[in-house]
Enzyme design. Structure first.
Site, mmCIF file in Angstrom:
data_model
loop_
_atom_site.group_PDB
_atom_site.id
_atom_site.type_symbol
_atom_site.label_atom_id
_atom_site.label_comp_id
_atom_site.label_asym_id
_atom_site.label_seq_id
_atom_site.Cartn_x
_atom_site.Cartn_y
_atom_site.Cartn_z
ATOM 1 N N GLU A 119 0.817 -1.216 0.000
ATOM 2 C CA GLU A 119 0.000 0.000 0.000
ATOM 3 C C GLU A 119 0.850 1.265 0.000
ATOM 4 O OE1 GLU A 119 -4.052 -1.635 2.106
ATOM 5 O OE2 GLU A 119 -2.512 -0.920 3.449
ATOM 6 N N GLU A 161 -12.685 -2.192 12.025
ATOM 7 C CA GLU A 161 -12.602 -1.482 10.750
ATOM 8 C C GLU A 161 -13.712 -1.907 9.792
ATOM 9 O OE1 GLU A 161 -8.859 -1.981 8.737
ATOM 10 O OE2 GLU A 161 -9.549 -1.007 6.910
ATOM 11 N N ASP A 214 -8.737 -8.933 3.942
ATOM 12 C CA ASP A 214 -8.409 -7.882 4.900
ATOM 13 C C ASP A 214 -9.455 -7.759 5.996
ATOM 14 O OD1 ASP A 214 -7.085 -5.834 6.119
ATOM 15 O OD2 ASP A 214 -7.587 -4.297 4.652
#
Lengths: 702, 702
Positions: free
Chosen positions: B290, B396, B368
């Site tokens: 990332e 998240e 993820d």
């Protein structure tokens, strides 16, 4: 049996003796330790008479009850009527000496009578009564009449929807947007109580760099939930608006303020807002500033933009607050270019063109919330437009939450500045309170320093700045010393000697900070972007007027920004009397010297020192004053709760480290130009300029 | 006289009865209300024998004293030695059944003896003893032997230097970097206490997207101040490192791990760190992921990078934890391209190439942190490399702080998954605890859900996730139910019926969440960027594998991602037995179905419903289950502190609103492809797809 009960209770007490985490602010209501004093107050607090049907009176009564229970250790009952003496009476009056929010407190027929022409007046009077007890005043002959001098006394929260706070140093936002409207954090109420206690009656809950989401129904329902909590405390909600909202929210093809579709969108949106929040306060707008959208995107003026919103608000009580904080990039190469003049040049020509519902909100100084600035040249320059004052309570340029800086002296310095536009005594305060130019729509805003930190403000002592802002917004004639005295007694201790020590720390703190960061009128030489620490060596930035060198103009000759006729002429924006104060470098008061003059390194100042020696002296004595603050704080250790004491002591230790850092950075950097030695008796910094630069860079890494 | 004292104490008690704000977590130590029970514990707690010279034993003793004072209402004194019975004895042992951190608790000669081969073992035993009392267990025949199964039990904080937390939903960072090292927030100690109580022994205090500033002396001194607070609680500090630090901090011209100057820089830096923090734990690295820098920037491998850091750590005890979370952009047009396979393809070939000081940290699933994922195919695939588990405690993808989702079942589902790499029973847990491949360097990490919110975790019930992570890190064989029972009794109430209700809520909550968001193996269809709310219609993003359509692959035929041989072949990364479980769409367990198969809308599932009908059923019953949770929570109102009750009730109301939103978004969006009606008895959503989209867009405005 009794012994057993006592044992159990003692145990319970010991379990519950918590360290003071500062959450209660100045509304601590700890038991008054002096028994005689408690008893003297008991004479006047045998009962409360109030009409608790009204939600504001209910709030006032509840506060009074819990305050008296804490301070005096007694439960006081509330009656709807009583003919007895010895109580507190909250009642409506028709008193021509009072305005909509004013109050009187008077000892009448053996009762302490708190009255106002409105319930809000009674609420403010109730807090004043509590403050009188908290600060040890006698109620025997109490006689207070008080009216707020300014109509809208506002906090501006630069809080973002995801919970961060722009320039916030006390944790994250108080507003939990994801959880709203269903979940009501108990803290919302305590926020409202604290504000009401100092007379703040309006709050803008979102950042001026505004998300358009606050104009959606989804978010308006969240805002309504806050408004419902704040209403009984006399607090109105305002919203910052994104000027491009019509286009962003797909309500129009443009956001041109003269486009009929756009005007219709704002009218409908405003109507919707009032259907959800009937006492909505209005809009705060940052337009065409630092990349924000605005009417100039469509070739229109700020007045065009503001007036469109005023039109939408016409059927309602709300107002438009339009910020004057604008500055186009100005080049260092243009000899007359100066950020100082930008807002003036943009707004002065618009005077008279704004709708009656518009207030223009002006920062206290012409640059941006520096530790010291001359008053903004717009004050006094727009007689046909109400101007609101914008102060910054959060310490963006004043050391974040690691520096003790009491801001009342800074606020007062600006408010007491004389614009001379209608002769001597035409103070900034009189511009802002409307008395100079006969505005009745008046406002003062403070950019809030509150956050989710348990003690609200990060630095415990910064609570005093929130307090001071509210008190000055109500009455700008209060002295910094009186406010410091009140706050200290309500928040920290009653012991006279300790109070004196703490108020001395507070009152000296801002000048100390100026001395070790930007003495003699230096400004805007802090770390770029985050505005932390020194960075006088910053010569280039994304915009020339974001660089330090743009402001200090150090060269082999001297230091400072010539804004006289020979320079950028910014000084000419003021009345002649003001120009006279600051025009001659030999007569300009030292605190403002380098704001207006480029002064030779070897020029003798009124202190007898050369500029260079005086500059060094300020940096060194500024640091010494921090050490002194630490000693003073140590001396009140036994008077302060342990947790608060340690917290402030720890932050003062950080402040000393930062003061050394500022001193070293600035004297070493400017020495490159002055080529003069550090004057006796001061020792040379222990590190090199390169080392300080590396340190600053550390704090600017991603 | 007595009456007066009682009156005063009663008053004091009433002043101090605060609402429970959740700050105390599971270490509440409120007085046990059952007098008989208190007395039974009193028999075994007449004194404490301990050697408080050692800082860890001092901490254990202090905790025991305050715990017993709270729970039993008695002061217990600490003796250095005693021959009497009826006390608690903390003592070192030489017990071959215990590892370095294990402990035993045994009732011996009339004393409760807590022993370990190290002081840390005694500390953990002390917290176990307190837990036994908190959960109402008898001490009469107590006999517990316990060893942690995994060596490093870590929290990973994704906390940024300016105080924000990446993917944090509980306020701002606990670490006040500006104030450190001088000012020590009392909260640091309470953080350490909470972690020690559940066996967490390591913490990475900064974000894996790391600032190089943590490698400077300025910041290392701040980190040291934290390490000093944590040390007596048996907690080691690790730092996330920016792989480009040598270049960023100007220590080298490159950050190439094979460059001698770079290697020398890391060696010197590591030596410096150990001179400041002698028990420093080591480095956590996110590299070439990332946008983060890494060894591949110089044509080197992950092993090259990790081994360079291992070399620098060689003289010390520290280790390198190297994250496997990497994925190059993979195109939707490449029929075999699949983010699922990326980490495997990058790391599997490196097995055997890592230094002995390196652990590779793998997320539980291949994508993820979705609400449900198959276990990561790297588990079991790298027999020569210690693999650490990375779980995410912060929610998240699981509804931030507005959704009640108890994560122990998610953690357990992964840990109990069988990799079959060494035959049946080769569970992921056995890979991670080192027993399958004989690693002795083992680690498990949880991405923390802590923040500055007063109750630490935003959603009060999310405290249970921090607790559960710690408990499972210590012993992954504990059941979700047992952990829920412990936590509820320690944190909320003792009443059996209420405990049962709360644990039922907890245990069902994750499956409920899966049902109303991503049932049947759907994944990664949430709002882009912020990962809030649904966005199945996201067809394009900055990277193809950030879009929802990449994952759900809805079309006129059906729904789901074919990862079999006919599809991307991701399934082939697993052992044949695992492939067999998931290879045949008719036999794949429904929770994993759409992870591996593109299934026709009208295909009959094992439930008897078509895919479309089953999908709708899950979304509707998922919502119904949230309503049921609200009812269940209401039923324990009288058992819960008012402030906590209201807070959870408020958040559950938000969760219901969000569940409707998810349901409407997903059934309306997928209906465009299925072209089938919402099955009876479910009513059609009340709003249109366009309306839901607008709502989602609202939350994505700046």
């Amino acid at each position: 049996m009794y012994k057993k009960i006592i044992g159990f209770l003692l145990f319970f007490v010991s379990m519950n003796t918590f360290a003071d985490d500062g959450y209660r602010l100045w509304l601590k209501y700890d038991l008054i330790s002096n028994k005689q004093q408690r008893e003297s107050y008991a004479h006047f607090t045998k009962f409360i008479v109030a009409n608790t049907q009204h939600e504001i009176i209910k709030v006032a009564t509840d506060e009074l009850k819990s305050g008296l229970q804490g301070l005096l250790g007694k439960q006081v009952s509330v009656l709807s009527t009583s003919k007895n003496a010895g109580g507190i009476v909250l009642q409506l009056s028709k008193n021509q000496a009072l305005n909509d929010e004013g109050f009187t407190i008077i000892n009448q027929n053996g009762n302490v009578v708190v009255s106002g022409n409105t319930e809000k007046g009674i609420l403010y009077g109730t807090f004043e009564l509590l403050r009188s007890i908290q600060t040890g005043k006698s109620l025997a002959n109490i006689f207070i009449t008080s009216n707020p001098k300014i109509k809208l006394r506002m906090l501006n929260h630069w809080d973002n929807p995801l919970g961060t706070i722009e320039r916030g140093y006390a944790g994250s936002s108080l507003w939990k947007w994801y959880e709203l409207p269903e979940n009501i954090d108990p803290r919302y109420k305590d926020y409202a109580r604290a504000n009401a206690s100092i007379g703040i009656n309006a709050t803008v809950v979102n950042n001026v760099n505004a998300s358009a989401r606050f104009m959606t129904k989804e978010y308006l329902l969240k805002v309504k939930a806050l408004a419902d909590v704040f209403r009984p405390y006399g607090i109105q909600i305002f919203l910052s608006v994104n000027f491009a909202a019509p286009k962003i929210l797909k309500g129009a093809k443009t956001s041109d303020p003269l486009d009929p579709q756009v005007r219709a969108w704002w009218q409908a949106k405003t109507k919707e807002i009032y259907s959800i929040i009937p006492d909505f306060g209005g809009y705060l707008v940052k337009a065409n500033s630092e990349g924000e959208p605005g009417p100039q995107d469509f070739g229109r003026t700020h007045a065009d933009g503001a007036n469109m919103l005023a039109e939408a608000l016409k059927p309602f009580t709300g107002v438009v607050i339009w910020r004057a904080f604008v500055y186009k990039p100005s080049s260092k190469d243009d000899p007359k270019g100066d950020r100082y003049k930008e807002a003036y040049n943009d707004f002065k020509p618009l005077d008279g063109q704004f709708d009656r519902k518009v207030i223009v909100q002006v920062k206290n100084g012409p640059i941006d919330f520096q530790a010291r600035e001359p008053f903004h040249p717009l004050f006094g320059a727009m007689p046909k437009t109400p101007l609101a004052m914008e102060f910054q309570i959060t310490q963006e340029y004043l050391g974040f939450s690691t520096n003790l800086v009491y801001l009342a002296p800074l606020f007062k310095e600006c408010l007491e500045s004389d614009t001379y536009v209608k002769g001597k005594g035409s103070t900034v305060a009189k511009v802002v309170d409307g008395s100079l130019h006969d505005y009745n729509l008046t406002a003062i805003a403070g950019v809030a320093n509150t956050g989710s930190d348990r003690n609200w403000t990060g630095h415990f002592m910064s609570q005093a700045n929130w307090y001071a802002f509210g008190r000055l917004a109500w009455n700008h004639e209060l002295s910094s010393a009186q406010i410091a005295d009140e706050w200290t007694k309500m928040t920290l201790m009653q012991d006279e000697k300790a109070v004196k020590t703490v108020t001395n720390i507070l009152l000296a703190s801002r000048e100390n900070y100026v001395n070790f960061t930007t003495p003699l009128g230096l400004h805007h030489i802090m770390g770029q972007g985050i505005h932390y620490g020194p960075e006088p060596w910053l010569e280039r930035s994304a915009r020339p007027d974001w660089a330090s060198a743009y402001y200090h103009r150090a060269d082999s000759v001297g230091l400072g920004f010539d804004r006289t006729k020979k320079g950028t002429e910014a000084l000419l924006l003021y009345a002649p009397e003001v120009q006279n104060q600051w025009n001659d470098p030999n007569k300009t008061p030292l605190p403002y010297l380098l704001w207006f003059h480029h002064v030779g390194w070897k020029t003798k100042l009124s202190t007898g020192n050369t500029l260079w020696d005086e500059l060094c002296t300020r940096y060194y004595t500024g640091l010494a004053s921090v050490k002194e603050m630490r000693q003073q704080w140590s001396s009140v250790k036994s008077n302060v709760d342990k947790e608060i004491f340690e917290d402030v002591a720890g932050r003062l230790a950080v402040q000393e480290r930062e003061a050394i850092w500022w001193r070293d950075a600035c004297v070493l950097y400017f020495q490159q130009y002055s080529k003069m030695p550090i004057p006796a008796p001061f020792p040379k910094p222990e590190r090199s300029l390169e080392e300080v630069k590396t340190l600053v860079e550390t704090y600017q890494l991603r």
